[in-house]
Design a protein around this motif. Sequence first.
Motif, PDB file in Angstrom:
ATOM      1  N   ASP A 186       0.751  -1.296  -3.490  1.00  0.00           N
ATOM      2  CA  ASP A 186       0.661  -1.770  -1.631  1.00  0.00           C
ATOM      3  C   ASP A 186      -0.138  -3.038  -1.588  1.00  0.00           C
ATOM      4  OD1 ASP A 186       0.393  -1.415   0.757  1.00  0.00           O
ATOM      5  OD2 ASP A 186       0.076   0.668   0.639  1.00  0.00           O
ATOM      6  N   THR A 246      -2.582   3.723  -2.100  1.00  0.00           N
ATOM      7  CA  THR A 246      -1.109   3.092  -1.933  1.00  0.00           C
ATOM      8  C   THR A 246      -0.428   3.955  -1.340  1.00  0.00           C
ATOM      9  OG1 THR A 246       0.904   2.323  -3.307  1.00  0.00           O
ATOM     10  CG2 THR A 246      -0.788   3.658  -4.374  1.00  0.00           C
ATOM     11  N   TYR A 272       2.929   3.832  -1.056  1.00  0.00           N
ATOM     12  CA  TYR A 272       4.562   3.663  -1.664  1.00  0.00           C
ATOM     13  C   TYR A 272       4.636   4.379  -2.919  1.00  0.00           C
ATOM     14  CZ  TYR A 272       4.216   0.015   1.975  1.00  0.00           C
ATOM     15  OH  TYR A 272       4.014  -0.784   2.980  1.00  0.00           O
TER      16      TYR A 272
END
Lengths: 89, 246
Positions: free
Chosen positions: B168, B132, B134
């Motif tokens: 994500d 991910t 983020y």
Amino acid sequence: MKHIVKILSLLVAISAFWIGLLQAAIVPRSHTWLLPIYFVVSLGCYGLLMVGVGLMQFPTCPQEAVLLQMDITEAKEFFRHKGVDVGSD
Amino acid sequence: MADEKENIGEKKYKYSIIIPTYNERLNIAIIVYLIFNHLRDVDFEIIVVDDGSPDGTQDIVKQLQQLYGEDRILLRARAKKLGLGTAYIHGLKYATGDFVVIMDADLSHHPKYLPSFIKKQLETDASIVTGTRYVKDGGVHGWNLMRKLTSRGANVLAQTLLWPGVSDLTGSFRLYKKLVLEDVISSCVSKGYVFQMEMIVRASRKGYQIEEVPITFVDRVFGTSKLGGSEIVEYLKGLVYLLLTT
């Protein structure tokens, strides 16, 4: 259970609650009629808030681009020594 | 070697890394170099699925095979550009690992995160470990404000509609148990990045345990932005499709 069924059940439950409020008239009916609008607007505001907060906190990593360039240079050197023709970008 | 591992009570797993390529002559060599650098004590194979690149990608891969061994680098090419989903399916046919890693060839996914994927999976016995961008230790470089806004908006919309359980959704740097990938991929029909979303959402619906590790993503800074109006429409269509069919 499919996800859409879960969401629809949730909406049905909320609607039932709303209709119940309308009939029971605990809260003045004029207010109750507006509740769905309040709900949708709140949801929209929450969404916008999440987007804004996420945008402010968006993790960036400028140093990674530098590290990557170093890795690329190192790799190209390695292949040059080994006679592998990687050409140019 | 197997005896050493058995002594400390650790099973030795093999990892198949599938990398679809199209015109990645330089990048594939760098990726292979970095993978070998970062996975020194790991049993792995790299499966390059090239879609008939005209820039000589396959020639480079053959040279890499000479250097690293044909048992470590498999070239399983196809005649022409046939799409990402089918590239994974094609690569899967030749994968002999217990786990399959999928990653992009354009250096946006850095092999230095491979050990953290492997470690996370061993710690949690997850069926899928997805990278991910983020979260706090993750990140993206090379996106302007508009691109970040679109990404964030798309993510909030997807989270609200789909409750996917991952931060994500469109990421394509993932480690799967081989059987799990085979199971999930057989039920996916979308294309492009919606395909990546479909994979993770279907896996989530099927109840597979999904863990996340932070990764950094360096976008190809040069070149045109890949996010036009048509991409946004495709994305919205994909969301509705996933909302209704998963």
